[in-house]
Write a protein that holds these residues in place. Structure first.
Motif, PDB file in Angstrom:
ATOM      1  N   PRO A  84       0.821  -1.214   0.000  1.00  0.00           N
ATOM      2  CA  PRO A  84       0.000   0.000   0.000  1.00  0.00           C
ATOM      3  C   PRO A  84       0.852   1.260   0.000  1.00  0.00           C
ATOM      4  O   PRO A  84       1.942   1.290   0.580  1.00  0.00           O
ATOM      5  CB  PRO A  84      -0.808  -0.124   1.305  1.00  0.00           C
ATOM      6  CG  PRO A  84       0.017  -0.996   2.184  1.00  0.00           C
ATOM      7  CD  PRO A  84       0.772  -1.923   1.298  1.00  0.00           C
ATOM      8  N   ALA A  90      -1.195   6.218   2.272  1.00  0.00           N
ATOM      9  CA  ALA A  90      -2.060   5.874   3.421  1.00  0.00           C
ATOM     10  C   ALA A  90      -3.074   4.795   3.066  1.00  0.00           C
ATOM     11  O   ALA A  90      -4.184   4.778   3.579  1.00  0.00           O
ATOM     12  CB  ALA A  90      -2.770   7.122   3.944  1.00  0.00           C
ATOM     13  N   GLY A  91      -2.681   3.895   2.175  1.00  0.00           N
ATOM     14  CA  GLY A  91      -3.557   2.783   1.840  1.00  0.00           C
ATOM     15  C   GLY A  91      -4.579   3.095   0.773  1.00  0.00           C
ATOM     16  O   GLY A  91      -5.407   2.244   0.438  1.00  0.00           O
ATOM     17  N   ASN A  92      -4.522   4.300   0.204  1.00  0.00           N
ATOM     18  CA  ASN A  92      -5.498   4.668  -0.816  1.00  0.00           C
ATOM     19  C   ASN A  92      -5.132   4.150  -2.199  1.00  0.00           C
ATOM     20  O   ASN A  92      -5.925   4.224  -3.135  1.00  0.00           O
ATOM     21  CB  ASN A  92      -5.641   6.198  -0.875  1.00  0.00           C
ATOM     22  CG  ASN A  92      -6.442   6.725   0.288  1.00  0.00           C
ATOM     23  OD1 ASN A  92      -7.614   6.419   0.425  1.00  0.00           O
ATOM     24  ND2 ASN A  92      -5.799   7.502   1.149  1.00  0.00           N
ATOM     25  N   GLN A 141      -2.141   5.092  10.192  1.00  0.00           N
ATOM     26  CA  GLN A 141      -0.934   5.063   9.376  1.00  0.00           C
ATOM     27  C   GLN A 141       0.322   5.199  10.230  1.00  0.00           C
ATOM     28  O   GLN A 141       1.335   4.553   9.964  1.00  0.00           O
ATOM     29  CB  GLN A 141      -0.990   6.189   8.339  1.00  0.00           C
ATOM     30  CG  GLN A 141       0.183   6.213   7.374  1.00  0.00           C
ATOM     31  CD  GLN A 141       0.097   7.358   6.406  1.00  0.00           C
ATOM     32  OE1 GLN A 141      -0.691   8.285   6.598  1.00  0.00           O
ATOM     33  NE2 GLN A 141       0.900   7.327   5.357  1.00  0.00           N
ATOM     34  N   GLN A 178      -5.734   8.837   7.387  1.00  0.00           N
ATOM     35  CA  GLN A 178      -4.624   8.261   8.147  1.00  0.00           C
ATOM     36  C   GLN A 178      -5.126   7.209   9.130  1.00  0.00           C
ATOM     37  O   GLN A 178      -4.457   6.201   9.367  1.00  0.00           O
ATOM     38  CB  GLN A 178      -3.868   9.363   8.897  1.00  0.00           C
ATOM     39  CG  GLN A 178      -3.076  10.298   8.020  1.00  0.00           C
ATOM     40  CD  GLN A 178      -3.911  11.434   7.438  1.00  0.00           C
ATOM     41  OE1 GLN A 178      -5.125  11.499   7.655  1.00  0.00           O
ATOM     42  NE2 GLN A 178      -3.264  12.329   6.714  1.00  0.00           N
ATOM     43  N   ALA A 215      -6.457   4.007   7.164  1.00  0.00           N
ATOM     44  CA  ALA A 215      -5.371   3.154   6.670  1.00  0.00           C
ATOM     45  C   ALA A 215      -5.014   2.058   7.663  1.00  0.00           C
ATOM     46  O   ALA A 215      -4.501   1.004   7.271  1.00  0.00           O
ATOM     47  CB  ALA A 215      -4.129   4.009   6.379  1.00  0.00           C
ATOM     48  N   LYS A 259      -9.011  -0.383   7.850  1.00  0.00           N
ATOM     49  CA  LYS A 259      -9.979  -0.606   6.759  1.00  0.00           C
ATOM     50  C   LYS A 259     -10.134  -2.076   6.381  1.00  0.00           C
ATOM     51  O   LYS A 259     -11.105  -2.448   5.727  1.00  0.00           O
ATOM     52  CB  LYS A 259      -9.603   0.212   5.532  1.00  0.00           C
ATOM     53  CG  LYS A 259      -8.296  -0.167   4.875  1.00  0.00           C
ATOM     54  CD  LYS A 259      -7.984   0.787   3.729  1.00  0.00           C
ATOM     55  CE  LYS A 259      -6.671   0.446   3.050  1.00  0.00           C
ATOM     56  NZ  LYS A 259      -6.660  -0.849   2.401  1.00  0.00           N
TER      57      LYS A 259
END
Length: 317
Positions: free
Chosen positions: A133, A136-138, A252, A272, A275, A278
């Protein structure tokens, strides 16, 4: 890479194996399924024979390598990385979980050998290609390394934990490696005795945010957590406000969790924080703002005053 030789660095406290080590073993097993080969586990510590015996029960592991000396008692990255460096020529992959220990040792080890550091891996596509990732995992990045030695840390929540067998099935081998730290020494270690499940291992997590209002109000979350056998977490805003200690931060810059049930109380849902949670199986959000971003990822949402909802929820459980 036609034939893989994989080394899994075990995390432990010289008595018990850290649960995330079994997730790293699962990642190693996935790698071996791609191209064959063998898997060794490495234990570095002091008077840690019990750890070696526990890991010898892991099926599909060929050997458990034991480096057991008093100088490794403190888990310092400086000399633990040197042990890895001494063994590196025998392996194509070295894996450990992306815990504080893994994040400390593995970058130093990779730097000693001047190879890529693949961190926080969530998917293994091939022997040299992984997904991790970013932002921040997006977003997810597909990363390919050209190095002959692949060094990686894996996100434990992305891999199931391997289950040890009832009987020992791997050979335990003692290694004589003596590397003393030259520039580093342990000054102090603070350890918090937990009354509730560890945050990263809990099946249920209840987290509070700025909306909880105060340290005293966190007592409501603790009461609910005790009824559900849950761990307590918090957003960075709650930690910065002094409601709870920073070791409870989820996000995060905190801990990554993926419990069966995650209850977010008074948390707006900044990217943040999201992340870090989720991947939870079921997410429940309680917030007075119907437009709070947390509701976009929540499976169940309760819009209302948490000071009215929580007492009723505690009463119903």
């Amino acid at each position: 890479m036609s034939h893989l030789n994989i080394l899994v660095l075990a995390q432990h406290n010289n008595q018990n194996v850290h649960a995330d080590t079994y997730s790293a073993l699962t990642a190693a097993l996935q790698l071996r399924q791609l191209a064959g080969g063998h898997i060794d586990m490495l234990v570095i510590g002091s008077q840690c024979q019990q750890v070696g015996q526990s890991l010898s029960h892991c099926t599909d592991v060929d050997r458990v390598l034991m480096v057991d000396r008093p100088i490794y008692q403190d888990g310092l990255a400086e000399n633990h990385a040197m042990v890895l460096q001494a063994l590196a020529k025998n392996y194509t992959h070295v894996i450990t979980p992306a815990t504080s220990y893994g994040k400390d040792v593995m970058p130093r080890f990779a730097a000693l050998l001047d190879v890529d550091m693949l961190s926080d891996i969530v998917t293994i596509e091939s022997a040299d290609t992984v997904i991790r990732p970013i932002y921040a995992g997006n977003a997810l990045a597909r990363v390919k390394t050209q190095d002959s030695l692949v060094v990686m840390t894996i996100r434990a929540t992305a891999f199931d934990k391997a289950s040890p067998a009832d009987e020992a099935c791997a050979e335990v081998v003692a290694l004589d490696l003596d590397y003393r730290p030259q520039l580093t020494q342990l000054i102090e270690r603070e350890q918090v005795d937990l009354e509730r499940p560890a945050l990263t291992q809990a099946q249920v997590v209840i987290s509070g945010g700025r909306g909880v209002g105060s340290k005293e109000n966190f007592a409501m979350l603790e009461t609910l957590a005790d009824k559900l056998g849950a761990a307590i977490g918090a957003s960075r805003a709650a930690v910065d406000a002094g409601f709870v200690s920073n070791d409870l931060q989820v996000g995060q810059t905190g801990k990554i969790v993926a419990p069966q049930l995650y209850i977010a109380v008074g948390i707006s849902g900044a990217i943040q924080h999201v992340a870090g949670m989720k991947d939870s199986k079921v997410i429940v959000a309680i917030n007075s703002d119907p437009d709070a971003p947390i509701f976009e990822i929540a499976d169940y949402g309760l819009v209302g005053d948490l000071f009215e909802i929580l007492p009723e929820l505690i009463d119903k459980v």
